[in-house]
Write an enzyme that holds these catalytic residues in place. Structure first.
Site, PDB file in Angstrom:
ATOM      1  N   HIS A 186       0.647  -0.757  -0.010  1.00 26.23           N
ATOM      2  CA  HIS A 186       0.634   0.104   0.213  1.00 26.23           C
ATOM      3  C   HIS A 186       0.344   1.326  -0.266  1.00 26.23           C
ATOM      4  O   HIS A 186       2.326   1.151   0.506  1.00 26.23           O
ATOM      5  CB  HIS A 186      -0.471   0.439   1.219  1.00 26.23           C
ATOM      6  CG  HIS A 186      -0.493  -0.180   2.645  1.00 26.23           C
ATOM      7  ND1 HIS A 186      -0.177   0.774   3.398  1.00 26.23           N
ATOM      8  CD2 HIS A 186      -0.092  -1.050   3.217  1.00 26.23           C
ATOM      9  CE1 HIS A 186       1.232   0.928   3.972  1.00 26.23           C
ATOM     10  NE2 HIS A 186       0.433  -0.558   4.568  1.00 26.23           N
ATOM     11  N   GLU A 209      -2.402  -6.580   6.938  1.00 23.07           N
ATOM     12  CA  GLU A 209      -1.719  -6.848   7.839  1.00 23.07           C
ATOM     13  C   GLU A 209      -1.386  -7.675   9.164  1.00 23.07           C
ATOM     14  O   GLU A 209      -2.192  -8.190  10.008  1.00 23.07           O
ATOM     15  CB  GLU A 209      -0.788  -5.219   8.021  1.00 23.07           C
ATOM     16  CG  GLU A 209       0.799  -5.426   9.005  1.00 23.07           C
ATOM     17  CD  GLU A 209       1.360  -6.104   7.912  1.00 23.07           C
ATOM     18  OE1 GLU A 209       1.377  -6.962   8.069  1.00 23.07           O
ATOM     19  OE2 GLU A 209       2.267  -4.664   7.342  1.00 23.07           O
TER      20      GLU A 209
END
Length: 221
Positions: free
Chosen positions: A11, A84
């Site tokens: 990201h 994550e």
């Protein structure tokens, strides 16, 4: 034997990245720099054919994926298994803050070869297992020659690479993943081959960009 080309993208930048605190499973949005990074990657990859784009359920990954997907007119599919690692109570704290509030814990965590869980969170081995299993499941629905993108997170992508490439987990932190960097894997089902890693050529000209290649012959696209 079939082959799927797998693009792994981290990201864009968040305030957590710029301020160097542990984000983990906390939902931290992209900042202005992160949005620009994603736009640059979108333009860089606009002529590449993708058959599917998958991402984490966390907004920083989802927004990055949406920006990249715009020129391709593809839906972005979200899965929690691509998120994550959870750092538990350490999230939204810097490394120095963690070492002061929980002395010795994070040092033991990083020295445990992926086995130890973060306080109230996950271990790197648990992340490796969940993201690798989900990625293989997703790729099993694709045909020979397909190109697939997964937009995820720094630690999660490292764990996935070690899962797909079956690497020694003690070397986990020998690999870097910059914001919006992309890595390319040729996935053959029973084995995987990495053909490019941590490419940030699309960020050339942005503040803080460090060239990774010199000369026209080294351009990746």
């Amino acid at each position: 034997m079939y082959m799927i080309k797998l693009y792994l993208v981290r990201h864009g930048e968040t305030d957590g990245n710029s301020q160097q605190w542990f984000q983990g499973a906390s939902d931290v949005p992209l900042n202005a720099t992160g949005i620009e990074q994603a736009r640059r990657l979108s333009r860089f990859m606009k002529d590449i054919h993708f058959d599917a784009i998958y991402t984490s359920t966390l907004s920083r990954a989802y927004t990055t994926a949406q920006i990249i997907a715009e020129p391709h007119q593809l839906p972005v599919q979200q899965y929690p298994e691509l998120r994550e690692i959870s750092f538990g109570v350490w999230e939204r704290h810097t490394y120095d803050e963690i070492t002061k509030q929980w002395p010795g814990e994070i040092e033991a965590f990083y020295a445990s070869e992926g086995k130890m869980r973060a306080r109230g969170g996950e271990s790197f081995l648990e992340v490796r297992d969940r993201i690798t299993a989900k990625t293989k499941e997703l790729l099993s629905n694709h045909a020979d020659g397909d190109s697939v993108m997964i937009v995820s997170h720094g630690a999660a992508i490292r764990c996935l690479l070690f899962g797909l490439l079956e690497l020694d987990f003690r070397k986990l932190w020998c690999f870097q993943q910059y914001n919006t960097a992309f890595t390319i894997i040729e996935y053959y089902g029973s084995r995987s081959v990495m053909t490019l890693m941590n490419c940030t050529q699309h960020l050339e000209g942005m503040k803080g960009y460090e060239p990774q290649w010199y000369g026209r012959q080294h351009n990746v696209m």
